[in-house]
Design an enzyme around this catalytic site. Structure first.
Site, short mmCIF file in Angstrom:
data_model
loop_
_atom_site.label_atom_id
_atom_site.label_comp_id
_atom_site.label_asym_id
_atom_site.label_seq_id
_atom_site.Cartn_x
_atom_site.Cartn_y
_atom_site.Cartn_z
CD1 TRP A 107 0.02 -1.07 3.35
CD2 TRP A 107 0.23 1.16 3.26
NE1 TRP A 107 0.65 -0.67 4.50
CE2 TRP A 107 0.79 0.70 4.48
CE3 TRP A 107 0.25 2.53 3.01
CZ2 TRP A 107 1.36 1.55 5.43
CZ3 TRP A 107 0.81 3.38 3.95
CH2 TRP A 107 1.37 2.89 5.14
CD GLU B 228 5.88 4.68 12.51
OE1 GLU B 228 6.86 4.40 11.80
OE2 GLU B 228 5.20 3.81 13.09
CD GLU C 95 8.70 0.58 10.39
OE1 GLU C 95 8.30 1.66 10.89
OE2 GLU C 95 8.34 -0.53 10.82
CG HIS D 8 4.59 2.93 8.85
ND1 HIS D 8 5.18 2.03 9.71
CD2 HIS D 8 4.10 2.19 7.82
CE1 HIS D 8 5.06 0.82 9.23
NE2 HIS D 8 4.40 0.88 8.09
CD GLU E 145 9.36 -2.92 13.88
OE1 GLU E 145 8.18 -2.48 13.88
OE2 GLU E 145 10.22 -2.51 13.08
CB THR F 89 5.50 0.20 16.76
OG1 THR F 89 6.72 0.64 17.32
CG2 THR F 89 4.99 1.25 15.80
CG ASP G 239 3.32 -2.23 6.84
OD1 ASP G 239 2.84 -3.21 6.24
OD2 ASP G 239 3.61 -1.15 6.28
CD GLU G 240 5.43 -0.38 12.87
OE1 GLU G 240 6.47 -1.08 12.86
OE2 GLU G 240 5.45 0.85 12.67
CG HIS H 223 8.35 -4.41 9.77
ND1 HIS H 223 8.08 -3.07 9.61
CD2 HIS H 223 8.37 -4.93 8.51
CE1 HIS H 223 7.94 -2.80 8.32
NE2 HIS H 223 8.11 -3.91 7.64
#
Length: 392
Positions: free
Chosen positions: A92, A135, A173, A176, A226, A229, A258-259, A262
């Site tokens: 995205w 971020e 990242e 974000h 991670e 977050t 996403d976090e 990761h």
């Protein structure tokens, strides 16, 4: 990345095993304390960040022979870590969630976004801004990863799996901060110039995670970060939904996903280190937890409030975005995921470290309960929301 509670309050007074040569190399360790020698130097430093006490900094604490462990893991990292990255074409992008400036309905879409924002309280915006600023300090986090011996990107375009991961992780990242920044800009609810100054101060100040150029410590730190977050963005998504901004809830939720991915990568690395070197890894985990996991934005400053990070963290605690309980829960989750309690064949110091980290989460929770019972609240102004005061 994530928030930090003023959790020195929650750090239990514990005795840790002495640091072994298996974890630290005396030959490659050094310490330096920075002291301004003149008023001019002090003033110059303050022009880039807040006045801070600089602790003794340890560097290159991993013995050279352990570098071979990470070289031997190159193929493993390629097969197990790089596969957790997403191809750019499948990712995205911020524009997927924001009004498109080239569309004829752009102004109407911005108007709708601002209408949704009206129902969001100021304390929510303070935490969302803090998340975004954290971020946006991404250059600092890539720099931190590239301080780690044995896995750093030696050239800036190194083909090693470790270097490829660091660059691609940074690229993922980067979306974000871009997305949250643009959303906040369009909302009209925050003072963007003060926010932009805070970002510049934070990147200029750097961060001090106490990872000592040591990838054992570094990957334990990033595993914790991670997950923190992931929790923080997940909670902002929940609150946005409760206040009726479903689009913002979607934004925070997609960042949280996403976090989580990761987090999976970094925890797999530490899991592999436990498999190869359980003694050295459990000593590193105990060392990191004794020093306390300071969050990436702990040097946050807006040019006005020397205690900005503590105030922001207090608001996050109060509205349930990231709390001291979360800190204990994360540690408990990681200890369980890495099966620390079941480790065998450890040295005497390793067993002491094992007992320490396994017993730490409930101790942190007990101290948190006492601290909350004694907590006294006051009001503090936040420049990000035009100087309005909030309970901290």
């Amino acid at each position: 990345m994530a928030l930090k509670m003023n959790w020195a309050t929650f750090a239990p007074p514990c005795k840790l095993p002495p640091r072994l040569h298996t974890l630290r190399s005396s030959k490659f360790s050094m310490a330096s304390t920075l002291h301004p020698t003149t008023k001019e130097v002090s003033n110059l430093k303050k022009s880039y960040g807040p006045p801070r006490e600089v602790h003794v900094q340890v560097t290159h604490s991993m013995p050279p022979e352990k570098m071979e462990i990470f070289k031997s893991l190159n193929n493993w990292a390629e097969e197990n870590i790089l596969v957790l990255l997403k191809p750019v074409e499948n990712c995205w992008q911020p524009t997927d969630f924001l009004p498109l400036p080239e569309s004829e309905g752009f102004c109407e879409q911005v108007k709708e976004l601002r209408e949704r924002c009206k129902e969001l309280p100021d304390d929510f915006f303070v935490v969302l801004v803090g998340d975004m600023i954290t971020e946006e300090a991404l250059p600092t986090y890539q720099t931190m990863l590239n301080t780690l011996d044995g896995v750093r990107d030696e050239t800036g375009a190194s083909p090693t799996p470790w270097a490829i991961w660091t660059r691609a992780w940074t690229a993922e990242e980067n979306r974000h901060g871009d997305l949250l920044n643009r959303y906040l800009y369009l909302s009209g609810r925050v003072d963007m110039k003060q926010i932009e100054k805070t970002i510049q101060y934070l990147i200029g100040s750097g961060m001090d995670p106490k990872t000592e150029n040591n990838p054992y410590l570094g990957f334990i730190y990033t595993s914790f970060q991670e997950r923190a977050t992931f929790i923080s963005h997940g909670n902002t998504a929940r609150l946005a939904k409760e206040h009726g901004d479903l689009k913002l809830a979607q934004i925070c939720g997609i960042i949280a996903s996403d976090e989580k991915r990761h987090e999976t990568a970094y925890t797999k690395i530490v899991e592999k280190l436990f498999e190869i070197d359980p003694d050295g890894t459990v000593l590193a985990l105990a060392d990191m937890m004794k020093k306390k996991v300071s969050m990436p934005a702990h040097l946050m400053f807006d040019g006005q409030d020397d205690n900005l990070f503590e105030h922001y963290s207090s608001v996050a605690q109060r509205i349930g975005v990231y709390t001291a309980k979360d800190y204990a829960d994360i540690l408990e989750f990681l200890v369980g995921s890495w099966k620390v309690e079941k480790l065998t064949g450890l040295s005497g110091e390793g067993r002491k470290a094992q007992d320490f980290v396994c017993g730490l989460p409930p101790r942190i929770r007990r101290l948190e309960e006492r601290a909350q019972a004694r907590a006294k609240h006051s009001n503090a102004p936040f420049s990000w929301i035009f100087g309005k005061e909030l309970i901290v």
